[in-house]
Design a protein around this motif. Sequence first.
Motif, PDB file in Angstrom:
ATOM      1  N   HIS A   1       0.828  -1.200   0.000  1.00  0.00           N
ATOM      2  CA  HIS A   1       0.000   0.000   0.000  1.00  0.00           C
ATOM      3  C   HIS A   1       0.870   1.261   0.000  1.00  0.00           C
ATOM      4  O   HIS A   1       0.677   2.180  -0.803  1.00  0.00           O
ATOM      5  CB  HIS A   1      -0.914  -0.014   1.226  1.00  0.00           C
ATOM      6  CG  HIS A   1      -1.991   1.018   1.197  1.00  0.00           C
ATOM      7  ND1 HIS A   1      -3.188   0.852   1.850  1.00  0.00           N
ATOM      8  CD2 HIS A   1      -2.083   2.233   0.595  1.00  0.00           C
ATOM      9  CE1 HIS A   1      -3.954   1.913   1.655  1.00  0.00           C
ATOM     10  NE2 HIS A   1      -3.289   2.773   0.899  1.00  0.00           N
ATOM     11  N   SER A   2       1.846   1.312   0.903  1.00  0.00           N
ATOM     12  CA  SER A   2       2.693   2.500   0.994  1.00  0.00           C
ATOM     13  C   SER A   2       3.599   2.644  -0.220  1.00  0.00           C
ATOM     14  O   SER A   2       3.850   3.758  -0.691  1.00  0.00           O
ATOM     15  CB  SER A   2       3.531   2.438   2.273  1.00  0.00           C
ATOM     16  OG  SER A   2       4.373   1.291   2.277  1.00  0.00           O
ATOM     17  N   LEU A  16       1.491   4.026  -2.918  1.00  0.00           N
ATOM     18  CA  LEU A  16       0.986   5.358  -2.581  1.00  0.00           C
ATOM     19  C   LEU A  16       2.040   6.444  -2.789  1.00  0.00           C
ATOM     20  O   LEU A  16       1.723   7.564  -3.228  1.00  0.00           O
ATOM     21  CB  LEU A  16       0.507   5.371  -1.131  1.00  0.00           C
ATOM     22  CG  LEU A  16      -0.188   6.643  -0.639  1.00  0.00           C
ATOM     23  CD1 LEU A  16      -1.487   6.863  -1.392  1.00  0.00           C
ATOM     24  CD2 LEU A  16      -0.453   6.555   0.863  1.00  0.00           C
ATOM     25  N   TYR A  76       1.637  10.051  -4.561  1.00  0.00           N
ATOM     26  CA  TYR A  76       1.745  11.250  -3.722  1.00  0.00           C
ATOM     27  C   TYR A  76       2.739  12.239  -4.323  1.00  0.00           C
ATOM     28  O   TYR A  76       2.474  13.444  -4.392  1.00  0.00           O
ATOM     29  CB  TYR A  76       2.173  10.859  -2.314  1.00  0.00           C
ATOM     30  CG  TYR A  76       2.614  12.035  -1.479  1.00  0.00           C
ATOM     31  CD1 TYR A  76       1.703  12.892  -0.885  1.00  0.00           C
ATOM     32  CD2 TYR A  76       3.984  12.314  -1.310  1.00  0.00           C
ATOM     33  CE1 TYR A  76       2.107  13.988  -0.137  1.00  0.00           C
ATOM     34  CE2 TYR A  76       4.399  13.400  -0.567  1.00  0.00           C
ATOM     35  CZ  TYR A  76       3.456  14.237   0.017  1.00  0.00           C
ATOM     36  OH  TYR A  76       3.867  15.324   0.738  1.00  0.00           O
ATOM     37  N   GLU A 112      -4.378   8.931  -1.885  1.00  0.00           N
ATOM     38  CA  GLU A 112      -5.162   7.823  -1.336  1.00  0.00           C
ATOM     39  C   GLU A 112      -6.475   7.658  -2.097  1.00  0.00           C
ATOM     40  O   GLU A 112      -6.911   6.529  -2.353  1.00  0.00           O
ATOM     41  CB  GLU A 112      -5.429   8.080   0.147  1.00  0.00           C
ATOM     42  CG  GLU A 112      -6.187   6.965   0.852  1.00  0.00           C
ATOM     43  CD  GLU A 112      -5.373   5.680   0.983  1.00  0.00           C
ATOM     44  OE1 GLU A 112      -5.985   4.626   1.219  1.00  0.00           O
ATOM     45  OE2 GLU A 112      -4.132   5.742   0.826  1.00  0.00           O
ATOM     46  N   THR A 113      -7.094   8.772  -2.482  1.00  0.00           N
ATOM     47  CA  THR A 113      -8.335   8.702  -3.261  1.00  0.00           C
ATOM     48  C   THR A 113      -8.098   8.034  -4.609  1.00  0.00           C
ATOM     49  O   THR A 113      -8.881   7.178  -5.049  1.00  0.00           O
ATOM     50  CB  THR A 113      -8.898  10.116  -3.469  1.00  0.00           C
ATOM     51  OG1 THR A 113      -9.142  10.720  -2.200  1.00  0.00           O
ATOM     52  CG2 THR A 113     -10.197  10.072  -4.270  1.00  0.00           C
ATOM     53  N   LEU A 122      -5.694   5.954  -5.337  1.00  0.00           N
ATOM     54  CA  LEU A 122      -5.381   4.548  -5.102  1.00  0.00           C
ATOM     55  C   LEU A 122      -6.645   3.731  -4.836  1.00  0.00           C
ATOM     56  O   LEU A 122      -6.800   2.604  -5.346  1.00  0.00           O
ATOM     57  CB  LEU A 122      -4.418   4.443  -3.923  1.00  0.00           C
ATOM     58  CG  LEU A 122      -3.858   3.049  -3.618  1.00  0.00           C
ATOM     59  CD1 LEU A 122      -3.118   2.493  -4.815  1.00  0.00           C
ATOM     60  CD2 LEU A 122      -2.932   3.101  -2.409  1.00  0.00           C
ATOM     61  N   LEU A 123      -7.562   4.298  -4.059  1.00  0.00           N
ATOM     62  CA  LEU A 123      -8.811   3.587  -3.777  1.00  0.00           C
ATOM     63  C   LEU A 123      -9.646   3.422  -5.036  1.00  0.00           C
ATOM     64  O   LEU A 123     -10.260   2.369  -5.259  1.00  0.00           O
ATOM     65  CB  LEU A 123      -9.609   4.347  -2.717  1.00  0.00           C
ATOM     66  CG  LEU A 123      -9.048   4.303  -1.290  1.00  0.00           C
ATOM     67  CD1 LEU A 123      -9.874   5.193  -0.368  1.00  0.00           C
ATOM     68  CD2 LEU A 123      -9.018   2.870  -0.761  1.00  0.00           C
ATOM     69  N   THR A 130      -8.657  -4.330  -3.983  1.00  0.00           N
ATOM     70  CA  THR A 130      -8.632  -3.831  -2.607  1.00  0.00           C
ATOM     71  C   THR A 130      -9.119  -4.857  -1.589  1.00  0.00           C
ATOM     72  O   THR A 130      -9.054  -4.604  -0.386  1.00  0.00           O
ATOM     73  CB  THR A 130      -9.510  -2.574  -2.479  1.00  0.00           C
ATOM     74  OG1 THR A 130     -10.851  -2.898  -2.890  1.00  0.00           O
ATOM     75  CG2 THR A 130      -8.976  -1.457  -3.352  1.00  0.00           C
ATOM     76  N   SER A 190      -5.179   0.220   6.843  1.00  0.00           N
ATOM     77  CA  SER A 190      -5.047   1.294   5.853  1.00  0.00           C
ATOM     78  C   SER A 190      -5.429   2.633   6.448  1.00  0.00           C
ATOM     79  O   SER A 190      -4.746   3.648   6.230  1.00  0.00           O
ATOM     80  CB  SER A 190      -5.922   0.993   4.624  1.00  0.00           C
ATOM     81  OG  SER A 190      -5.495  -0.189   3.982  1.00  0.00           O
ATOM     82  N   LEU A 250      -2.908   5.751   7.044  1.00  0.00           N
ATOM     83  CA  LEU A 250      -3.155   7.076   6.480  1.00  0.00           C
ATOM     84  C   LEU A 250      -3.117   8.134   7.579  1.00  0.00           C
ATOM     85  O   LEU A 250      -2.528   9.210   7.400  1.00  0.00           O
ATOM     86  CB  LEU A 250      -4.518   7.090   5.772  1.00  0.00           C
ATOM     87  CG  LEU A 250      -4.899   8.396   5.063  1.00  0.00           C
ATOM     88  CD1 LEU A 250      -3.908   8.727   3.963  1.00  0.00           C
ATOM     89  CD2 LEU A 250      -6.319   8.299   4.507  1.00  0.00           C
ATOM     90  N   SER A 301       0.441   8.655   8.733  1.00  0.00           N
ATOM     91  CA  SER A 301       1.198   9.358   7.690  1.00  0.00           C
ATOM     92  C   SER A 301       0.880  10.844   7.693  1.00  0.00           C
ATOM     93  O   SER A 301       1.777  11.686   7.535  1.00  0.00           O
ATOM     94  CB  SER A 301       0.890   8.756   6.318  1.00  0.00           C
ATOM     95  OG  SER A 301       1.284   7.405   6.256  1.00  0.00           O
TER      96      SER A 301
END
Length: 467
Positions: free
Chosen positions: A69-70, A73, A77, A110-111, A113-114, A123, A131, A135, A138
Amino acid sequence: MTKHVPLGEMREATDRRRITLPLAPSLEQRRLQLYIAMLLIDAAAVMIGFGSASWLYFGTFTEQTSLLHSQVLVPIYWTIALSLQVYSLAALRKPGFARMRSLAALMGAETVLLFVGFATRSTDSFSRVSSLLGLAFSLILLLWVRSLTRPLVQARCGEAATNTLLIDDGGEALRVPHAYHIDAREHHLAPDLSDPHMMDRLGLYMMNMDRVMVTCPRERRTAWALVFKSANVSGEIVDPEVSSLGVIGARRDRGFGALIVASGPLGLRSRAIKRLFDVVLAGSAVLALSPVLLLVAVLIKLEDGGPVFFVQKRTGRGNRFFPIFKFRSMRVAQLDSAGARSASKDDDRITRIGRIIRSTSIDELPQLLNVLRGEMSVVGPRPHAIGSLAGDKLFWEVDHRYWLRHSLKPGLTGLAQVRGLRGATDTESDLANRLQADLEYLVGWTIWRDINIILNTVRVLVHDRAF
């Protein structure tokens, strides 16, 4: 670290012939190093945030889905952060700007990625609790590390993060914070385009400068402009008229140049959003309040048989007149169409029903029709009658900036109203205070600020300044 050289110290150094050129080290490479460092620090904050969430929830820092995930992301980002100027001069200068933009970039990443995960149905293997925790951690770490990097920025690039040089060549006296100030006469500097040695000397003074300004008489401006154009610097010539005219830019066309002094406070997109918001809100309000509107109209008619509405000429957007609608609250024979006399407490002109609807601001509701007609907005500076007085002066005689408030449509409510600046303008200060609020509203419009003003208006619908 960039050192600010006060004028007195610079003169003393010049007299002793100890001045060192160039005046400052180049900051371009240092800023680039800071951008790269911040980029890596942000990535570390995201990785550590999700790793910490993984450790709390799964008992290990390297749980596979949290790590993945990271890792996915971070590049998203970075991409959004670059577009939001998270790694820019503005971010170095303003810690608050950097923090807000970095948080917005992370939420945006994050949006994205989702959305991609939902579209690809990938997912399902991710832990929602881990998650969300990742978030949250972070976001907190991003705020923390941005606070820690501020001293680093100051140590490497100084308070302003730029090198600015101001050359005083006999023009208007000026002081610029965090700038190097040079007196051209004491340093024997002149925009002599016929002397290569002088041009070399000027180039040495301007070396490593991000911004060079000169204040000089009008007859030397052309020469200084050619010096700047040839020196590969961002050059500016100080002109007092720019401030007095409120210049916001310049334009060159065929055979002439022009100073841009106005462009309107809202662009096309902002005007469209504001208009759509006005129509939806005003239309809904008219439908919802129609029983109240009909009841008030009947009561006004029954009291003295006069007209239901009071129509008065007001000044609106673009300094154009328009008819404003209000429920009539005064006796017909004593209506003041010019607005020369403001209503006051225990005003003998106000009817019984008028006193009620004025104290509750119900008399203003017909202006919803002005909003639907496009003459007003829900939020904006309140429109004034052309004969309105502040003390014994007309409004525009008190402050010439009064006309600036007409660059937007007038509103049912505004920033001045939610601050309690309402009612009669008995003194010039009464107008000055609400004018200042109106001018504040013109700067940096957002739909969210309009919504906030509307919500705050509810609290001041009934007030002791409504007569």
